[in-house]
Motif scaffolding. Structure first.
Motif, PDB file in Angstrom:
ATOM      1  N   LEU A   1      -1.010  -8.686   4.759  1.00 24.51           N
ATOM      2  CA  LEU A   1      -1.332  -7.481   5.158  1.00 24.51           C
ATOM      3  C   LEU A   1      -0.858  -7.071   6.379  1.00 24.51           C
ATOM      4  O   LEU A   1      -0.258  -5.874   6.723  1.00 24.51           O
ATOM      5  CB  LEU A   1      -2.995  -6.980   4.771  1.00 24.51           C
ATOM      6  CG  LEU A   1      -2.924  -5.757   5.233  1.00 24.51           C
ATOM      7  CD1 LEU A   1      -2.454  -4.526   4.590  1.00 24.51           C
ATOM      8  CD2 LEU A   1      -4.839  -5.388   5.260  1.00 24.51           C
ATOM      9  N   LYS A   2      -1.077  -7.938   7.411  1.00 23.59           N
ATOM     10  CA  LYS A   2      -0.642  -7.605   8.887  1.00 23.59           C
ATOM     11  C   LYS A   2       1.050  -7.580   8.976  1.00 23.59           C
ATOM     12  O   LYS A   2       1.399  -6.718   9.548  1.00 23.59           O
ATOM     13  CB  LYS A   2      -1.312  -8.563   9.853  1.00 23.59           C
ATOM     14  CG  LYS A   2      -1.030  -8.403  11.331  1.00 23.59           C
ATOM     15  CD  LYS A   2      -1.711  -7.340  11.793  1.00 23.59           C
ATOM     16  CE  LYS A   2      -2.024  -7.393  13.229  1.00 23.59           C
ATOM     17  NZ  LYS A   2      -0.358  -7.455  13.757  1.00 23.59           N
ATOM     18  N   ALA A   3       1.431  -8.484   8.304  1.00 24.54           N
ATOM     19  CA  ALA A   3       2.722  -8.403   8.189  1.00 24.54           C
ATOM     20  C   ALA A   3       3.451  -7.072   7.635  1.00 24.54           C
ATOM     21  O   ALA A   3       4.401  -6.666   8.022  1.00 24.54           O
ATOM     22  CB  ALA A   3       3.333  -9.875   7.752  1.00 24.54           C
ATOM     23  N   LEU A   4       2.973  -6.823   6.671  1.00 23.06           N
ATOM     24  CA  LEU A   4       3.287  -5.698   5.961  1.00 23.06           C
ATOM     25  C   LEU A   4       3.201  -4.397   6.998  1.00 23.06           C
ATOM     26  O   LEU A   4       4.009  -3.488   6.693  1.00 23.06           O
ATOM     27  CB  LEU A   4       2.440  -5.329   4.700  1.00 23.06           C
ATOM     28  CG  LEU A   4       2.812  -4.396   3.772  1.00 23.06           C
ATOM     29  CD1 LEU A   4       4.361  -4.486   3.295  1.00 23.06           C
ATOM     30  CD2 LEU A   4       2.043  -4.237   2.687  1.00 23.06           C
ATOM     31  N   MET A   5       1.999  -4.335   7.600  1.00 23.18           N
ATOM     32  CA  MET A   5       1.887  -3.037   8.542  1.00 23.18           C
ATOM     33  C   MET A   5       2.684  -3.256   9.725  1.00 23.18           C
ATOM     34  O   MET A   5       3.303  -2.105  10.158  1.00 23.18           O
ATOM     35  CB  MET A   5       0.275  -3.323   9.165  1.00 23.18           C
ATOM     36  CG  MET A   5      -0.786  -2.859   8.116  1.00 23.18           C
ATOM     37  SD  MET A   5      -2.427  -2.698   8.858  1.00 23.18           S
ATOM     38  CE  MET A   5      -2.706  -4.490   9.366  1.00 23.18           C
ATOM     39  N   ASP A   6       2.921  -4.357  10.130  1.00 21.83           N
ATOM     40  CA  ASP A   6       4.056  -4.487  11.338  1.00 21.83           C
ATOM     41  C   ASP A   6       5.280  -4.197  10.662  1.00 21.83           C
ATOM     42  O   ASP A   6       6.320  -3.291  11.358  1.00 21.83           O
ATOM     43  CB  ASP A   6       4.131  -6.009  11.739  1.00 21.83           C
ATOM     44  CG  ASP A   6       2.844  -6.329  12.477  1.00 21.83           C
ATOM     45  OD1 ASP A   6       2.305  -5.348  13.087  1.00 21.83           O
ATOM     46  OD2 ASP A   6       2.627  -7.697  12.638  1.00 21.83           O
ATOM     47  N   ALA A   7       5.881  -4.578   9.773  1.00 27.55           N
ATOM     48  CA  ALA A   7       7.122  -4.254   9.084  1.00 27.55           C
ATOM     49  C   ALA A   7       7.390  -2.786   8.785  1.00 27.55           C
ATOM     50  O   ALA A   7       8.357  -2.027   8.978  1.00 27.55           O
ATOM     51  CB  ALA A   7       7.360  -4.849   7.596  1.00 27.55           C
ATOM     52  N   GLU A   8       6.129  -2.161   8.300  1.00 26.80           N
ATOM     53  CA  GLU A   8       6.390  -0.605   8.150  1.00 26.80           C
ATOM     54  C   GLU A   8       6.406   0.143   9.290  1.00 26.80           C
ATOM     55  O   GLU A   8       7.038   1.117   9.340  1.00 26.80           O
ATOM     56  CB  GLU A   8       4.721  -0.159   7.456  1.00 26.80           C
ATOM     57  CG  GLU A   8       4.719   1.347   7.122  1.00 26.80           C
ATOM     58  CD  GLU A   8       4.326   2.070   8.138  1.00 26.80           C
ATOM     59  OE1 GLU A   8       4.806   3.442   8.010  1.00 26.80           O
ATOM     60  OE2 GLU A   8       3.645   1.848   9.050  1.00 26.80           O
TER      61      GLU A   8
END
Length: 557
Positions: A499-506
């Motif tokens: 989830l954290k990786a997804l937030m950073d990518a977003e």
């Protein structure tokens, strides 16, 4: 209740309560037929384990009775198996290699009791799911390796030659070196046994081939005086009931790794055999109840000098195909083993060693299945490597180490799969609302300029989050979209690291003008996203129930 009537497998009802009178005759016939196979093979397995042949009779008696009382599989025939026998041989060879009969019996009782205790403990802890822990390709390789080791171990007895045994390849070389010393008459006895077993299995499958072969060999020894010609025989077999054998607690530390491996194989083979020969309408196997039944069967058998036991595939097949309708067939087989102990033991002493070796070889070769390796190769070549690794572990390192290799290979295979989940680029089938992975086979599927639809599958968590990101980055760099849609319908869990990786990518892509939309979140994943800042950033406008909604929204803007 008829055999075809559906049964609630969770009802816990005992088979005796549902017993029908019409089942009695087929159960008796099946039990006696199975006994003709089980008894000679059980004695042969005892010799594989380095134990006296009567131990095989003990193993075909009490464990069979206990399982019939507690087990959930109607046709499962419980004594010993080739795999269990050779694992037991390796374990007992480490603690009782001096030839002391009492020490060997004590070590065997300790090992068998430990196997039983481990299985009962696993039942209490509800570890029945372990039955599916070793992958099928790995199990195929492990069994093939066991088959090779067993066959090689029995060839010297078949040829009547003797040498100091060592590693797998040492034994192969020693067999070739000693071929000139082959006993022709011993080899003839063994070869005749093989011919009888194979011919009867092929042309007269309903005839108990092992019984015919063993009876014929015993008659030949008695009538033709084969012992005077140098044919080795089993020797004196004690008549009567087995004596109580007490375990030695001091051996627990040395035997526990082997006991754990044998317990795993006993349970795995029992479940596999029980499932393979279950019929429509019969109760489904209850794995935790099977753990309890096989555990108590081993613990009880240990006190009467039995070796570790489990459900055997070949003997279960004979039991089922001979007409077994319930666990009564197993009880009939146990009674036959008891009568053999009380009445027929003197005749068993006349059995040639070459005959026992032939029985073991014929039924162990069945563990080596090239067709299964070929099927694995045709479907997934990567998993063929896993099968071959398990086979090599058994052949090169030994059986006890081989089972460890099999487990490690399964774990590594599982880790490799979850660490590298697939990510597909999707298109829409023309004229439909069906979205599927783009491929050369479907080159006409619709794509949408400025819109990149991606579908990752599996659990997204710390071990694969970066790998998924590595797959997605070049896809975005190549297409340069305005919107990236992640279809998470195939993602059943989203862990915090992912989830954290997804937030950073977003955030990173938003800063360069690329928006992220999410589609198809299951309730658990949706809850995780909504509890995070990502849920606030995306809002309802950038999360959709399905891809059709997302595409319609993109086309309308």
């Amino acid at each position: 209740m008829s055999l075809e009537t559906p049964i609630n497998s969770g009802s816990g009802r005992h088979w005796l309560r549902d017993y029908q009178r019409a089942w009695l005759r087929p159960d008796i016939v099946a039990g006696l037929t199975a006994a003709a196979v089980v008894i000679p093979k059980a004695m042969a397995y005892a010799t594989i384990a380095g134990l006296p042949v009567q131990v095989g009779l003990y193993t075909a008696f009490l464990p069979m009775v206990i399982y019939a009382a507690l087990g959930t599989s109607r046709p499962l025939s419980v004594s010993s198996t080739t795999t269990i026998a050779i694992l037991s041989a390796a374990a007992l060879g480490q603690v009782a290699s001096g030839g002391d009969a009492i020490a060997l019996a004590t070590a065997a009782a300790t090992l068998t009791l430990m196997v039983g205790v481990i299985l009962v403990a696993a039942s209490i802890l509800r570890l029945g799911f372990v039955a599916n822990f070793i992958s099928e390709p790995v199990l195929t390789g492990f069994k093939a390796g066991i088959g090779l080791v067993i066959v090689l171990d029995q060839v010297p007895k078949l040829l009547g030659i003797h040498f100091q045994k060592g590693s797998f390849f040492h034994n192969i070389a020693a067999i070739f070196e000693n071929l000139p010393h082959t006993s022709a008459i011993t080899f003839a006895v063994g070869a005749a046994t093989v011919v009888i077993l194979v011919a009867f299995e092929r042309f007269f499958p309903r005839v108990p081939a092992p019984l015919v072969a063993v009876a014929g060999a015993i008659a030949a020894v008695s009538l033709l005086g084969l012992r005077s010609l140098g044919v080795g025989t089993v020797g004196a077999v004690p008549t009567g009931l087995p004596s109580i054998v007490l375990p030695d607690p001091s051996l627990i530390f040395q035997l526990w790794p082997a006991a754990l491996g044998i317990a795993l194989m006993s349970f795995t083979e029992s479940i596999a055999a029980g499932r393979a020969f279950a019929q429509s309408g019969e109760p489904l196997l209850q794995p935790n109840r099977e753990l309890l039944a096989t555990g108590i069967a081993n613990a009880g058998g240990a006190l009467l000098g039995a070796m570790p036991a489990g459900g055997g595939t070949s003997q279960t097949a004979v039991n089922r195909f001979a007409g077994a309708r319930s666990q009564l067939a197993g009880l009939i087989t146990a009674v036959a083993a008891l009568l053999t102990m009380l009445v027929l033991a003197p005749f068993i002493g006349l059995m040639p060693d070459a005959t026992l070796a032939a029985v073991v070889i014929v039924y162990s070769v069945g563990l080596i299945k090239p067709a299964e390796f070929r099927a694995i190769f045709e479907v997934r070549r990567t998993e063929l490597v896993w099968a071959l690794a398990a086979l090599a572990g058994v052949v090169l390192l030994g059986t006890l180490q081989g089972i460890l290799v099999a487990i490690i290979v399964s774990l590594v295979a599982l880790a490799a799969q979850v660490a590298d989940p697939p990510v597909y680029v999707l298109g829409r089938k023309p004229g439909t609302n069906v979205f599927r992975a783009l491929s050369g086979e479907h080159s006409n599927d619709e794509t949408f300029p400025g819109l990149l639809i991606l579908r990752p599958e599996g659990r997204l968590f710390f071990a694969n989050a970066e790998r998924v990101a590595q797959k997605i980055r070049p896809m975005i760099e190549t297409t340069k979209p305005k919107v990236v849609v992640l279809d998470l319908g195939g993602v059943f869990d989203l862990e915090y690291t992912a989830l954290k990786a997804l937030m950073d990518a977003e955030k990173r892509h938003r800063e360069i003008g690329i928006a992220l939309w999410l589609v198809g979140l299951n309730p658990g994943v949706l809850e995780v996203v909504q509890r995070s800042p990502l849920g606030t950033i995306l809002g309802r406008d950038r999360m959709f129930f399905n891809l059709e909604q997302a595409v319609a929204k993109y086309q309308s803007t």
